[in-house]
Design an enzyme around this catalytic site. Structure first.
Site, mmCIF file in Angstrom:
data_model
loop_
_atom_site.group_PDB
_atom_site.id
_atom_site.type_symbol
_atom_site.label_atom_id
_atom_site.label_comp_id
_atom_site.label_asym_id
_atom_site.label_seq_id
_atom_site.Cartn_x
_atom_site.Cartn_y
_atom_site.Cartn_z
ATOM 1 N N HIS A 35 129.637 -2.696 18.129
ATOM 2 C CA HIS A 35 130.738 -3.501 17.558
ATOM 3 C C HIS A 35 130.724 -3.441 16.033
ATOM 4 C CE1 HIS A 35 130.946 -5.386 21.591
ATOM 5 N NE2 HIS A 35 129.622 -5.336 21.497
ATOM 6 N N SER A 55 140.426 10.291 -8.138
ATOM 7 C CA SER A 55 141.733 9.635 -8.082
ATOM 8 C C SER A 55 142.485 9.968 -9.372
ATOM 9 C CB SER A 55 141.521 8.126 -7.976
ATOM 10 O OG SER A 55 142.609 7.437 -8.540
ATOM 11 N N LYS A 89 136.657 6.585 -9.031
ATOM 12 C CA LYS A 89 136.737 6.934 -7.617
ATOM 13 C C LYS A 89 136.134 8.299 -7.273
ATOM 14 C CE LYS A 89 138.706 5.070 -4.600
ATOM 15 N NZ LYS A 89 140.138 4.852 -4.392
ATOM 16 N N GLU A 102 138.590 12.312 5.798
ATOM 17 C CA GLU A 102 139.829 11.610 6.151
ATOM 18 C C GLU A 102 140.855 12.600 6.709
ATOM 19 O OE1 GLU A 102 140.933 8.814 2.832
ATOM 20 O OE2 GLU A 102 138.990 9.521 2.144
#
Ligand code: ARG
Length: 464
Positions: free
Chosen positions: A157, A278, A284, A291
């Site tokens: 979980h 970024s 970043k 992804e």
């Protein structure tokens, strides 16, 4: 526009839009090697069986070989007006050889020809994909080998659950990838039947030798029914399904890497060469590769869905709907190859932050089960031990401490069975090392898992 091969029956030229709509050469041209190899085998057989003249068959084979090397070298460009790759090759052959070229298509239809070409093409692709998955699996084994004692929290979980090691976590993926290889091999075996000779649907009256063609092209055997031979695309669906499962594994792995890169986890750091920045936020460092892999998984599932829906309810035998199979299965194959070959070096260069993994493991009471087991070993029933440990965890939360740091007096106050040896029992390394049954996270057990996977990888035989 040049006359179509099938122009005889028609009194009008094909509408330009219909011509483009009907055409598949923009995406099936990539099968030219398989198409030509298939035609060479077919022409050879036609000569050997005396269906066409031996000297003509030899000229055709030579002409086809020339076309192959001319396409390879870039000398011969695909004609966008040819309906598909099959028509294109035959058209060029006829332009070059005249009458003789026209004999190639004897005892053959584009329906069995395309069925042959896709099988050959996908077989070649599987032979490329399997070594990639093997390399991926070995990369995962290598990370495991270097992290046999890297303690980290195991989750259920997404809550810290019990202590494991990074090696153990990695080997879960190695097992998934090994199954993926198994599914690829299975799909290869089931598509390894040669459909040529099925004709358009009802085979042929010519005394062809299907087994000769099959042997020349390296198939295990011939397909057993001509209707099925031309209308079966199960092998595309099976392969796409194996690729979908593989992408599902890659996307779960990717998701974990995305999380592990976050400041909340900081379990790993990707190499600069495999992360992106970024345009606005200078701090970043984004795990874009993972992804994208997660995203592209949806695309491969989409390809599978395209194939399943395309085939649903199709009457036997060939229907033009089936031309839509290629873009879907080609996209799936391309996507998977691209994803794995980007994923491997990213994984191989990723740095593991062992301290952060250890620190996270120390925080989430992931040794609570072991604390309960300690009481069980002293004779208590598990349910009672579970309850007492729960009380201790609540106490730790209240005091802002951990089970490792809670003084023995507090333990004894909750249950007198506790003694100083409890600290050794709930030590994270002990918790891991004690789980040494086959399949467990203890280093000895994970070592055996690595050996098993490597042995299995060593037994995979890929024929050229
Ligand atoms: N381009 C076609 C395909 O990909 C080849 C088979 C064409 N057959 C036909 N009867 N029109 O399916």
């Amino acid at each position: 526009m040049a006359d179509k091969m099938w122009a005889g029956r028609f009194s009008k030229e094909l509408d330009k839009r219909v011509n483009d709509f009907n055409s598949s050469i923009s995406f099936d041209a990539r099968m030219y090697r398989q198409d030509i190899r298939g035609s060479i085998a077919h022409a050879t057989m036609l000569g050997d069986t005396g269906i066409i003249d031996k000297s003509e068959s030899e000229k055709i084979v030579e002409g086809l070989s020339d076309i192959l090397s001319d396409i390879d070298s870039g000398k011969l460009k695909f004609d966008p007006n040819a309906e598909d790759i099959h028509m294109f090759v035959e058209q060029v052959l006829t332009e070059r050889l005249g009458e003789t070229g026209k004999r190639l298509h004897t005892a053959r239809s584009r329906n069995d020809q395309v069925a042959l070409d896709i099988r050959m093409y996908l077989k070649d692709e599987i032979i490329e994909i399997i070594p990639l998955v093997m390399k991926l699996t070995e990369t995962v084994c290598g990370i495991a080998e270097n992290n046999l004692e890297t303690v980290m929290p195991g989750y259920t979980h997404l809550q810290r659950a019990q202590p494991i090691t990074l090696a153990h976590h990695m080997m879960a993926y190695a097992n998934m990838f090994l199954r993926d290889i198994g599914r690829l091999i299975d799909s290869y075996k089931r598509m390894n039947y040669m459909p040529l000779g099925s004709g358009a649907l009802a085979a042929t009256t010519y005394p062809i030798d299907r087994r000769q063609v099959s042997a020349m092209l390296g198939f295990d055997d011939i397909t057993q029914n001509s209707l099925d031979g031309v209308s079966d695309r199960d092998f595309c669906i099976e392969l796409c399904s194996a690729l979908s499962v593989l992408m599902m594994h890659l996307s779960r792995f990717s998701e974990e890497i995305v999380m592990w890169c976050s400041w909340e986890f900081k379990f790993i750091e990707l190499d600069d060469a495999y992360s992106t920045g970024s345009s606005i936020m200078p701090q970043k460092k984004n795990p874009d590769i993972t992804e994208l892999i997660r995203g592209k998984t949806g695309r491969v599932y989409g390809d599978l869905n395209t194939l399943l829906v395309m085939m649903k309810g199709l009457s036997l035998a060939y229907d033009k709907d089936m031309q839509e199979d290629k873009e879907a299965i080609f996209d799936a194959v391309d996507t998977v190859k691209l994803c794995i070959s980007t994923f491997i070096p990213m994984l191989a260069t990723m740095k593991v932050n062992r301290e952060n993994m250890r620190a996270a493991a120390a925080k989430g009471f992931i040794n609570a089960t072991d604390c309960a087991d300690y009481l069980v070993k002293k004779g208590m029933a598990f349910r009672d031990a579970y309850k007492i440990t729960g009380t201790l965890v609540a106490l730790c939360i209240e005091k802002g401490t951990t089970l490792e740091e809670l003084p023995i007096s507090e333990y004894k106050a909750v249950c007198p069975v506790f003694d100083d040896d409890v600290y050794a029992a709930i030590n994270l390394e002990t918790c891991v090392n004690m789980r040494k049954v086959p399949g467990g996270p203890a280093p000895v057990s994970v070592k055996a898992q690595i050996e098993y996977i490597r042995r299995e990888l060593g037994e995979i035989f890929i024929k050229e």
